[in-house]
Design an enzyme around this catalytic site. Structure first.
Site, PDB file in Angstrom:
ATOM      1  N   ALA A 245       0.806  -1.218   0.000  1.00 51.18           N
ATOM      2  CA  ALA A 245       0.000   0.000   0.000  1.00 51.18           C
ATOM      3  C   ALA A 245       0.842   1.272   0.000  1.00 51.18           C
ATOM      4  CB  ALA A 245      -0.915  -0.002   1.225  1.00 51.18           C
TER       5      ALA A 245
ATOM      6  N   HIS B  87      -1.443   7.069   4.481  1.00 51.00           N
ATOM      7  CA  HIS B  87      -0.073   6.756   4.873  1.00 51.00           C
ATOM      8  C   HIS B  87       0.767   8.021   4.694  1.00 51.00           C
ATOM      9  CE1 HIS B  87      -1.324   2.574   4.699  1.00 51.00           C
ATOM     10  NE2 HIS B  87      -1.758   2.805   3.475  1.00 51.00           N
TER      11      HIS B  87
ATOM     12  N   ASN C  72       1.612  -3.917   7.640  1.00 47.92           N
ATOM     13  CA  ASN C  72       2.603  -4.417   6.693  1.00 47.92           C
ATOM     14  C   ASN C  72       3.399  -3.247   6.106  1.00 47.92           C
ATOM     15  OD1 ASN C  72       2.110  -7.246   6.774  1.00 47.92           O
ATOM     16  ND2 ASN C  72       0.262  -6.944   5.548  1.00 47.92           N
TER      17      ASN C  72
END
Length: 274
Positions: A130, A226, A196
């Site tokens: 991601a 993020h 992750n």
């Protein structure tokens, strides 16, 4: 024009068949020449078995994987699969693309996988998942003045259980709540199904202990956000990515399957971008 002589379908084995693996399978099966032949490794009693397309070969053991002779193995089944299924594939000399990178926060497991790959001739491939910007982080990982930090910011739907344990009602949350602040190793251990990205950043960069992580639940977040900041003698980077949650799992980003597909394309391509 017919298929070129000598060009065979690429043989790929998927470990697991959840939301991510099913998206990958659909895309690979629809790919043009030379195309892909797919095997799916699942326990004989796995509830996912009925969902595997008839065009895929069902596999139940490492011996069956070896007989299938894949060109690439893709792990898309969670941390347990990294511990239980990946070592055997590496020992067979196979390249294994890992989606559950957070499992590698355990120093002993990572060391064992590396040793197994070296001995058996296999290769451990880590997808960006991601996150973006890992090429920059790899470039500055040995900087003497590196400060690397990652913030995960997701809506309450992704953290319902965690919020309730802290006494918050996810449905009425009006202000951001910081669930965690610490190192990437601590974050990956506490939130194995969600971070992750933190593990990928740590492995690309200065390591789990030197990578800072903040986990924030934000009712104003419209997706899985993020935020990565890096500062060193070489310069600075500030990166913000807002991924849409997976329709099947709000704790995972929809882009993950696409990142794995891009890694598969790179693995087989005559031109590789590093």
């Amino acid at each position: 024009m017919g298929r070129r002589a000598g060009v065979k379908s690429r043989r790929v084995v998927l470990i697991g068949f959840g939301a991510i693996a099913s998206d990958i399978a659909a895309a690979l099966l629809a790919a043009s020449e030379p195309g892909y032949a797919l095997g799916v490794l699942l326990r004989p009693d796995s509830p996912s078995r009925p969902r595997v397309p008839d065009s895929c070969t069902a596999l139940a053991s490492l011996d069956e994987v070896e007989a299938y002779a894949p060109d690439l193995v893709i792990e898309a089944a969670g941390h347990a699969a990294v511990r239980d299924s990946v070592p055997g594939c590496l020992a067979l000399g196979l390249p294994v693309l890992i989606s559950s990178i957070g499992a590698l926060h355990g120093e002993a497991l990572l060391a064992d996988l590396v040793a197994t790959a070296r001995k058996g001739g296999g290769r451990l491939l880590l997808a960006s998942g991601a996150l973006g910007g890992l090429d920059y982080v790899r470039a500055v990982r040995h900087a003497t003045q590196l400060d690397l930090r990652y913030e995960s910011r997701k809506p309450p739907a992704a953290w319902s259980a965690e919020l309730q344990r802290l006494g918050h009602d996810p449905a009425t949350l009006s202000q951001p709540v910081t669930l965690f602040s610490g190192t990437a190793r601590e974050a990956a251990a506490l939130y194995p199904q969600n971070l992750n990205v933190a593990a990928a950043l740590a492995l690309a960069g200065p390591g789990f202990e030197a990578t800072g992580v903040d986990v924030v639940c934000d009712p104003a977040a419209t997706g899985n956000m993020h935020v990565v900041t890096a500062s060193s003698e070489f310069g600075t980077m500030a990166l913000t990515i807002a991924n849409r949650p997976s329709p099947a799992n709000p704790k995972s980003s929809w882009i993950v399957a696409q990142a794995l597909l891009a890694a598969v394309e790179q693995h087989f391509s005559p031109v590789v971008m590093l």
